[in-house]
Scaffold this motif. Structure first.
Motif, PDB file in Angstrom:
ATOM      1  N   GLY A  36       0.791  -1.227   0.000  1.00  0.00           N
ATOM      2  CA  GLY A  36       0.000   0.000   0.000  1.00  0.00           C
ATOM      3  C   GLY A  36       0.819   1.271   0.000  1.00  0.00           C
ATOM      4  N   GLU A  85      -6.117   3.084   4.237  1.00  0.00           N
ATOM      5  CA  GLU A  85      -5.873   4.528   4.102  1.00  0.00           C
ATOM      6  C   GLU A  85      -6.295   5.323   5.339  1.00  0.00           C
ATOM      7  OE1 GLU A  85      -9.451   3.595   1.332  1.00  0.00           O
ATOM      8  OE2 GLU A  85      -7.502   2.723   1.830  1.00  0.00           O
ATOM      9  N   SER A 122     -14.717   7.104   5.008  1.00  0.00           N
ATOM     10  CA  SER A 122     -13.379   6.523   4.871  1.00  0.00           C
ATOM     11  C   SER A 122     -13.259   5.255   5.721  1.00  0.00           C
ATOM     12  CB  SER A 122     -12.306   7.540   5.292  1.00  0.00           C
ATOM     13  OG  SER A 122     -12.295   8.639   4.436  1.00  0.00           O
ATOM     14  N   GLY A 170      -3.336   6.527   7.262  1.00  0.00           N
ATOM     15  CA  GLY A 170      -2.781   7.788   6.762  1.00  0.00           C
ATOM     16  C   GLY A 170      -3.558   8.989   7.253  1.00  0.00           C
ATOM     17  N   ASP A 212      -2.956   9.272  -0.440  1.00  0.00           N
ATOM     18  CA  ASP A 212      -3.790   9.192   0.759  1.00  0.00           C
ATOM     19  C   ASP A 212      -3.412  10.270   1.775  1.00  0.00           C
ATOM     20  OD1 ASP A 212      -5.021   7.004  -0.391  1.00  0.00           O
ATOM     21  OD2 ASP A 212      -3.805   5.536   0.693  1.00  0.00           O
ATOM     22  N   SER A 213      -2.107  10.485   1.970  1.00  0.00           N
ATOM     23  CA  SER A 213      -1.645  11.449   2.977  1.00  0.00           C
ATOM     24  C   SER A 213      -1.992  12.884   2.575  1.00  0.00           C
ATOM     25  CB  SER A 213      -0.141  11.306   3.188  1.00  0.00           C
ATOM     26  OG  SER A 213       0.183  10.024   3.648  1.00  0.00           O
ATOM     27  N   VAL A 271       0.561   5.927  -0.621  1.00  0.00           N
ATOM     28  CA  VAL A 271       0.673   6.715   0.602  1.00  0.00           C
ATOM     29  C   VAL A 271       0.723   8.209   0.301  1.00  0.00           C
ATOM     30  CG1 VAL A 271       3.208   6.647   0.690  1.00  0.00           C
ATOM     31  CG2 VAL A 271       1.898   6.909   2.792  1.00  0.00           C
TER      32      VAL A 271
END
Length: 332
Positions: free
Chosen positions: A60, A222, A329, A225, A67-68, A64
């Motif tokens: 994943g 996610e 989410s 994150g 997502d971040s 990142v």
């Protein structure tokens, strides 16, 4: 459980300490430089954290970056702005700011976010939601140019548009505080760097416990994150709320939109270089649900700042969107 408690207490202490030193620096250099320094400092360290996760090549990790940064945009544009608007309006009935400067920042954020996270979903050169290397280089250069444009506009060309409006009670009713000495400013700068590093390291130490908790409730990866982004952005959140309480909503906007711009404009170029050097294919394109949240967030942000003043209603709207983003989410 005891370790989590200790880490959490230490994190809160590091956040409060970093806010204290950031305010000393802001008082010395003045606005809008103070908010800009804090935004860049937090973002540079956040970039380092993202880069370390990306290079680890863990499952994943290729997503990142997306997502971040997307979590950062949602947090600053809905979470920080929403709380600041609500608290500021409760204390001052309505908050007043300069729409001209916020419009510049928001337009640059919308453009850079679209280039980085919307277009990769619709390009046809690659099968997945990602760019080819030439496309990624172009997007990285564009995002960096947009961020440099923001810094130039905020600090040189249109500095007055990013300063909080001055009211009569600010001139006649406030006490004058002497500026910190050069020695105190230097010490505060070094201390700010150390405390921000502590925030990042503590957030990283908490990450495994967060991941276990996320897995326990069956949420997507996610979400980790998102939670880490929330921890990293705590110093800016505290500072933005303090500014809203002091009826300086413009400074809160500078922090929010500036943090979003710094996150896109500094992170995308760095990860583009890493992608080229180490042959990492980045997943940048957002899915349909995230695209809806991004579009809704930007539409509401434009409406919020268009009039130059806002009430508690705008704050509640942004917070409802933020809550919906977090809820969906966890259970997509």
């Amino acid at each position: 459980m005891f370790i989590v408690l200790i880490l959490t207490i230490a994190l809160i202490a590091a956040v409060l300490t970093s806010v204290y030193f950031a305010e000393i620096i802001a008082h010395r250099v003045g606005q809008p430089y103070g908010t800009l320094i804090l935004a860049i400092a937090v973002t540079v360290i956040e970039v380092a954290l993202i880069a370390s996760i990306l290079l680890s090549r863990s499952p994943g990790s290729e997503a990142v970056v997306r997502d971040s940064i997307f979590a950062t945009i949602m947090i600053v544009c809905n979470g920080i702005v929403g709380v600041s608007l609500l608290i500021g309006a409760i204390k001052h009935h309505e908050t007043v700011f300069k729409p001209e400067g916020s419009n510049i920042a928001l337009a640059l954020l919308i453009t850079s976010s679209t280039l980085a996270f919307v277009l990769p979903t619709y390009t046809t050169s690659t099968p997945g939601p990602n760019y080819t290397l030439p496309q990624l280089r172009g997007a990285a250069v564009a995002c960096f140019i947009l961020y440099v444009t923001y810094v130039y506009a905020q600090t040189i060309r249109h500095k007055a548009l990013f300063l909080a409006p001055v009211f009569d009670h600010d001139i006649h009713g406030s006490k004058s505080h002497p500026q910190p000495s050069n020695q105190k400013t230097i010490i505060s700068t070094l201390a700010l760097i150390v405390t921000l590093l502590a925030v990042i390291m503590l957030a990283k130490q908490l990450a495994p416990f967060i991941e276990v908790g996320v897995q326990a409730i069956g949420a997507p990866h996610e979400v980790v994150g998102i939670l880490i982004a929330c921890l990293v952005l705590l110093p800016e959140s505290f500072t933005a709320i303090r500014q809203a309480i002091d009826n300086k909503m413009q400074n809160s906007f500078n922090l929010a939109f500036g943090s979003g711009l710094a996150s896109v404009g500094l992170t995308i170029p760095v990860v583009a270089i890493l992608s080229y050097m180490f042959g990492i294919t980045l997943t940048l394109g957002l899915d349909a649900k995230s695209l809806v949240f991004l579009m809704l967030t930007f539409i509401l942000s434009v409406m919020t700042i268009s009039m130059g003043r806002a009430t508690f209603a705008q704050g509640i709207i942004h917070l409802v969107v933020f809550a919906a983003y977090l809820r969906l989410s966890i259970t997509p």
